[in-house]
Design an enzyme around this catalytic site. Sequence first.
Site, PDB file in Angstrom:
ATOM      1  N   ASN A 174       0.812  -1.228   0.000  1.00 20.82           N
ATOM      2  CA  ASN A 174       0.000   0.000   0.000  1.00 20.82           C
ATOM      3  C   ASN A 174       0.842   1.274   0.000  1.00 20.82           C
ATOM      4  O   ASN A 174       0.288   2.376   0.065  1.00 20.82           O
ATOM      5  CB  ASN A 174      -0.927   0.029   1.229  1.00 20.82           C
TER       6      ASN A 174
ATOM      7  N   ASP B 121       7.456  11.041 -12.361  1.00 23.66           N
ATOM      8  CA  ASP B 121       6.681  12.189 -11.863  1.00 23.66           C
ATOM      9  C   ASP B 121       7.213  12.688 -10.519  1.00 23.66           C
ATOM     10  O   ASP B 121       7.283  13.890 -10.271  1.00 23.66           O
ATOM     11  CB  ASP B 121       5.199  11.796 -11.696  1.00 23.66           C
TER      12      ASP B 121
ATOM     13  N   TRP C  55       7.785  -5.827  -4.278  1.00 20.79           N
ATOM     14  CA  TRP C  55       8.638  -5.357  -5.382  1.00 20.79           C
ATOM     15  C   TRP C  55      10.070  -5.169  -4.904  1.00 20.79           C
ATOM     16  O   TRP C  55      10.685  -4.140  -5.129  1.00 20.79           O
ATOM     17  CB  TRP C  55       8.096  -4.059  -6.002  1.00 20.79           C
ATOM     18  N   ILE C  56      10.577  -6.188  -4.240  1.00 21.57           N
ATOM     19  CA  ILE C  56      11.906  -6.115  -3.635  1.00 21.57           C
ATOM     20  C   ILE C  56      12.897  -6.907  -4.485  1.00 21.57           C
ATOM     21  O   ILE C  56      12.763  -8.131  -4.625  1.00 21.57           O
ATOM     22  CB  ILE C  56      11.883  -6.697  -2.190  1.00 21.57           C
TER      23      ILE C  56
ATOM     24  N   GLU D  61      12.571   3.503  -7.592  1.00 14.25           N
ATOM     25  CA  GLU D  61      13.543   4.477  -7.061  1.00 14.25           C
ATOM     26  C   GLU D  61      13.082   5.908  -7.335  1.00 14.25           C
ATOM     27  O   GLU D  61      13.869   6.768  -7.706  1.00 14.25           O
ATOM     28  CB  GLU D  61      14.935   4.255  -7.676  1.00 14.25           C
TER      29      GLU D  61
ATOM     30  N   LEU E 293      18.219   5.739  -1.360  1.00 14.10           N
ATOM     31  CA  LEU E 293      17.631   5.842  -2.694  1.00 14.10           C
ATOM     32  C   LEU E 293      18.469   6.754  -3.577  1.00 14.10           C
ATOM     33  O   LEU E 293      18.622   6.515  -4.779  1.00 14.10           O
ATOM     34  CB  LEU E 293      16.189   6.355  -2.602  1.00 14.10           C
ATOM     35  N   ASN E 294      19.021   7.799  -3.003  1.00 14.73           N
ATOM     36  CA  ASN E 294      19.871   8.692  -3.802  1.00 14.73           C
ATOM     37  C   ASN E 294      21.040   7.948  -4.416  1.00 14.73           C
ATOM     38  O   ASN E 294      21.405   8.173  -5.561  1.00 14.73           O
ATOM     39  CB  ASN E 294      20.407   9.833  -2.924  1.00 14.73           C
TER      40      ASN E 294
END
Lengths: 269, 393
Positions: B141, B373, B168-169, B369, B245-246
Amino acid sequence: MNMIVCCKQVLDPEAAPSTFKLDAANNRMVQPPEIKPVVNPYDEQAVEAALRIKDKDKAANKITIISLGNNLARDVVKKPLSMGADELILLEDPAFEGGDSFAVASALAAAIKKVGQFDLIFCGRQESEWDDGQVGSGLAELLGIPSVTIAKKAEVMDGGKVKVERIVADGYQVLEVSTPALITVSNELGEARYATLKGIMAASKKQPVVWKPADIGMDAGKVGAAARKSKIVKLFQPVKEGKCDIVSADSPAEAASLLAQKLRENKVI
Amino acid sequence: MKFQGVDYYCIDDLLSTEEKMTRKMTRDFMEDVIKPLVVDAFHSEQPVEMRKFAPQMGELGLIGPFIPREYGGPGSSYVAFGLISQEIERVDSSMRSFAAVSAGLVMFPIWQYGSEEQKMKWLPAMARGEKIGCFGLTEPNVGSDVSSLETVAAKKGNKWIINGAKQWISEASIADVAVVWAKTSQGVKGFLVERGTPGFEQKFMSKKGSMRAGDVGELILNDVTVAEDSMLPKSGGLKSPLSCLNMARYGISWGALGAAMDCYETALNYTGERKQFRAPIASFQLVQEKLVTMLIEITKGQLLSYQLGRLMDAGKAKPTQISMAKKNNVGVARMCARTARELLGANGVSLEYSPIRHMANIESVYTYEGTDDIHTLIIGQDITGISAFGGGR
C-alpha cells in the site's frame, strides 16, 4: 623469480573486417578511429602464464611488463598491471614505429639488457596484426638464451628449472628448460584473468617507466622502420567473391552425377 | 565485434585511465559471462543465478565499488561506479538492479548507519559476493508516499518485534539479509533481518512483464523477533532510507544510458544491414532522424551523468541533481528502447534482439527508485520552494 612479459598494443582483432583499412601507397595498416586498441590476446595469456607462477609465491616473484610503440593508450598498456603485474616499462617513441620482427626484437633485447636480472621472459606466440610469430624466438636469439615456443603450461620446478608443455600437431611435448629462458605462450594456456577494480586502483599508483631509443643505447635513426630487415613489397586486401551454382536434375542420382562432373571440371576432385 | 562504446562528443577524453580500465573490465566480464545467459533467463523468468555469479562479480570489485577498503570494498570513485552501472545495464537492467541494490540500498545504509560490528559482519562478505542483501521499503500500500509506511517495529525488552510486508523487492527470495525499514516509537528505523529468522518469509514474484532475468519478490514479516543490535543505530527518520535511494538513483542514471546505448547500437547495426526497396533502411531519412535523435539524447545524458559523477566525487552533488539525471536518462532509455524496437520492425518484437527486453525492463526502472513524476516534483519543489506532492488533500 624475475619475469619479464612483452606485451603489444594492437588493433582489436575482433573488429569487423569492414573497419579494417590499409594505406596501400605506404604498405601500412591504418588504425580506424572507431576501433579501440587492445593488448594482443596472446600477450595477455603470456601475462597469465607469469601470474600463475607469481600466484604460488607473490613475494618471491616479480613481473615486469615491456611494451613497445608510439602514442600507447595508457588504459590499454596498463591492463597487465591491473591483472597483477608489478612494473611497466614503455619503449615509446615515434622512432619505434614501422619496425618488423627484427627491429622489435632488437629494441626489446636492448631494453631487457638494461633491466638486467631476469629468469624468464614470456611472449605471446604471435601478435594479431601481422601474425609473424618471430619476435619471441628472435629476442631469445639476440639475448643468447634458450626459447620454448607455443607453450600451454609453464611451471617452476624445485631446483629452478622450468617445466613447459609445448603444443605440437598431435598433442603436446613436456620439456624442461634451465633459466634464463624465453617462453612463447599459446591460447591453449586458457583464458587470461580479468583485471580487477582493486588491481586497477593499484595500477593507478604505478607510473610506467618510459624509455626512448637513447635510454636503451640505441640510435633513434636505427630503430623502428629504419631497422627493418624485411621489406613489404605489396600490401593488399584480397577480394573474396562468392559464386553459387545450383545443380538441378530430375533425380538425386542424376544431380549427384552432375555435381561430381562440375567438381571435376573445376579441379576440386 | 565487441561493443566499442558510444562517444560522439569525445567524453572518453574526460575519463581517467583507471575509469576507462574499469569500464573495459566490466564490459568484458558482462559480455563474456552474463550476456549469454540473460535472454533465456528473461524468457523463462528463471533469474540469472546470482549465488553463482556474485562471487565472480565481487572478485572483480563490481559489488559496492565505492565502499572503502577497510570494509572490503575497492574504494573507487563514483564515476567508476557509474561506468560499472552503465556496462552492467547495457546487458540487462535486472543485473544492474542487483548491483545498485547491493551497493546503494544495502551496503550504503550498513556503512552509513550501521554499527562497527554490523559493518564488519556484512560489508566484506557482501563485497566478495558471498552474502547477498535486499532492501525492504516499498509495501503493497506504500509506494511514492514512504511517510505512510505500515510496517512497524515494537520494542519488547531487549528485542524488536517487526510486523508488515514489503513488495517489489529486488533479490527478495535469495537475500541472506534484508534491510527492513519500519516505523517505531523513535521514528523510522532500519533493521537487519536475516534469512531463516522465524516469521520472516521471502517470496519470488512470477508472471512479471519486466525484469524477468532478475529476482524480484516480497518479504513478509509476521511477529519477526530480532535482537536489539539488529537495528541500524544511526538510522533515524525518512532521510535515512531516502539517502539510500539517492545512491541507487545515481547508479540508475548511468545504467539507463547503458540500456539506451545497447538499443542505439543494435538499431544502428540493424538498419545498416536490413535492406528494403533495394537499399539499407539506414539510407532513408525517416530512419536517420530516429537514429540521430537517439544519439543526441544519449550524448546529452552522458554529459549529465559525467558532471553528476564529478560532483559526487567532490561531495557536492545535491539529491535534486541526482533526480534530474535519473529522470532524464531513464526517459532517454525508454525512448531509445521504443525507437530501436520500431526500427527493427517485426524482428523488434523478438527476444533475439535486445530492444524489446530493454523496453520491458525500463518500464520498471521508470517507476522504481522514485517515479518519473516524483522526480519532477522533487526538482519543481527545489526551484520554486513550493511542494506539489499533494499531501493532506
